[in-house]
Design an enzyme around this catalytic site. Structure first.
Site, PDB file in Angstrom:
ATOM      1  N   TYR A 166      -1.762   0.190  10.763  1.00  0.00           N
ATOM      2  CA  TYR A 166      -1.879  -0.215   9.267  1.00  0.00           C
ATOM      3  C   TYR A 166      -0.895  -0.175   8.610  1.00  0.00           C
ATOM      4  CZ  TYR A 166      -3.724  -0.766   4.430  1.00  0.00           C
ATOM      5  OH  TYR A 166      -3.885  -1.132   3.354  1.00  0.00           O
TER       6      TYR A 166
ATOM      7  N   GLU B 102      -0.005   3.775   1.639  1.00  0.00           N
ATOM      8  CA  GLU B 102       0.078   4.050   2.860  1.00  0.00           C
ATOM      9  C   GLU B 102       1.542   3.658   3.668  1.00  0.00           C
ATOM     10  OE1 GLU B 102      -2.676   5.640   4.532  1.00  0.00           O
ATOM     11  OE2 GLU B 102      -1.966   5.594   6.382  1.00  0.00           O
TER      12      GLU B 102
ATOM     13  N   SER C 154       0.760  -1.406   0.072  1.00  0.00           N
ATOM     14  CA  SER C 154       0.145   0.071   0.065  1.00  0.00           C
ATOM     15  C   SER C 154       0.887   1.276  -0.058  1.00  0.00           C
ATOM     16  CB  SER C 154      -0.913  -0.122   1.343  1.00  0.00           C
ATOM     17  OG  SER C 154      -1.382   1.399   1.528  1.00  0.00           O
TER      18      SER C 154
END
Ligand code: NAP
Ligand code: GDD
Length: 324
Positions: A147, A125, A123
């Site tokens: 996460y 992220e 990801s």
């Protein structure tokens, strides 16, 4: 007929990927975890074309048994606790599923059949508090949530199993991708759904957090094609998948409320409840490697994506169907 196992088939990406693989002539096996009520709404239209099997990334033996029984050629590991705010509420659980779950799958592949090709859902992220703009495969990571940290672990353990055991294990570093099947808690779908509700007179406000955050938003249907292309390459590798454009939450609001001829300023309320303890302010990817090596490019523009989502929510509400 090639066979693929998809973990996370009930999610947004899993449903689009299952459709794509069925079209390509694959035998598709979808792993689902046991829930007290069935949550197959995203795959209801293809449920009779895929094989569903019970398993969980938390349960090592379930993964081993599924690989032994179904002998897939490719595994797409899309399952995760994928909602960033929930990762502060449940950091250990997020680590168990989103980080260690990847090791469980890699180890199951190593034990059962190391020739199985793996796609790992990494990801953007992971870039978090970005140290380079735009972000590419070589940009260092600086995760800003449990996460994000879990995804960094999943990313590196995938590379480690590739280098340690020669597995064909590939990571797709995907930037945000959206669709009418996006979960209602993510900001794009929250906005499209509320724009539709407000237009139809069924709500009068939309409560949001940070309106200045910028994301590189693409269409999920395009992004699952990149996943498949990655596993068709002779060598495993890492790829950034993105549009190369960044837009703020405010720009998404303007576009979405514009679709229904309303001014978002009249309805949006900022609520501290939706602010994050640590924010990712800016994401924008450089997808040139995916373009060159995979021949991949996005086909849906930002305005077209917003319009697709708002129109889908209006249609859903007008038909009286429950949003899920
Ligand atoms: P999603 O809609 O939240 O779907 C997640 C899927 O994982 C669901 O099918 C969920 O099952 C399943 N799952 C959760 N915990 C599990 C467990 N312990 N065992 C087995 N299955 C489990 O996510 P998505 O948007 O499709 O994203 C797919 C993957 O890409 C995720 O790994 C996500 O982190 C990653 N990713 C997404 C984006 C994006 O913008 N969408 C960008 C980069 C990376 P239930 O239906 O039972 O909850
Ligand atoms: N969810 C949400 N709800 N986000 C809000 C809100 C709100 O009410 N108000 C503002 N935002 C801002 C968030 O602070 C964040 O900066 C941005 O909108 C996007 O939030 P999300 O849509 O929840 O997505 P995300 O970027 O945190 O995570 C998604 O993309 C990642 C890839 O970069 C998820 O799909 C992750 O699983 C994925 O890895």
């Amino acid at each position: 007929m090639p066979k693929a196992l998809i973990t996370g088939i009930t999610g947004q990406d899993g449903s689009y990927l299952a459709e794509l693989l069925l079209k390509q002539g694959y035998d598709v096996v979808g792993m689902v975890r046991r829930t007290s009520t069935v949550n197959f709404h995203r795959i209801a239209h293809i449920q009779n074309k895929v094989q569903i099997v019970l398993g969980d990334l938390l349960d090592q033996f379930s993964l081993v048994h599924i690989l032994e029984e179904y002998q897939p050629d490719e595994v797409y590991n899309l399952a995760a606790q994928s909602f960033v705010p929930a990762s502060w509420n449940q950091p250990v659980f997020t680590g168990e599923v989103t980080a260690l779950g990847v090791t469980r799958m890699l180890d199951a592949i190593r034990i059962v059949n190391p020739n199985i090709r793996l796609y790992q859902a990494s990801s953007s992220e992971m870039f978090g508090k970005v140290v380079e703009v735009p972000q590419r495969e070589t940009t260092p990571f600086y995760p800003r949530s449990p996460y994000g940290a879990a995804k960094v672990y999943g990313h590196w353990i995938t590379i480690n199993y590739r280098e340690s055991y020669g597995l064909h294990a590939t990571s797709g570093i995907l930037f945000n991708h959206e669709s009418p099947r996006r979960g209602l808690e993510f900001v794009t779908r929250k906005i499209s759904y509320h724009a539709a509700l407000i237009k139809l007179g069924r709500a009068d406000e939309l409560r949001l957090g940070n309106l200045d955050a910028r994301r590189d938003w693409g269409f999920a249907g395009d992004y699952v094609k990149a996943m498949w292309l990655m596993l068709q390459q002779d060598e495993p590798d890492d790829y950034v998948v993105a549009t190369g454009e960044t837009h703020s939450v405010v720009e998404f609001l303007e576009a979405a409320f514009g679709c229904v001829n309303l001014d978002w300023h009249d309805y949006v309320v900022q609520d501290p409840k939706f602010m994050r303890p640590a924010e990712v302010d800016l994401l924008v990817g450089d997808p040139s490697k995916a373009g060159k090596k995979l021949g991949w490019e996005p086909t849906v523009s930002f305005p077209a994506l917003v319009e697709m989502m708002v129109q889908a929510d209006i249609d859903l509400l007008e038909k009286g169907e429950k949003a899920l």
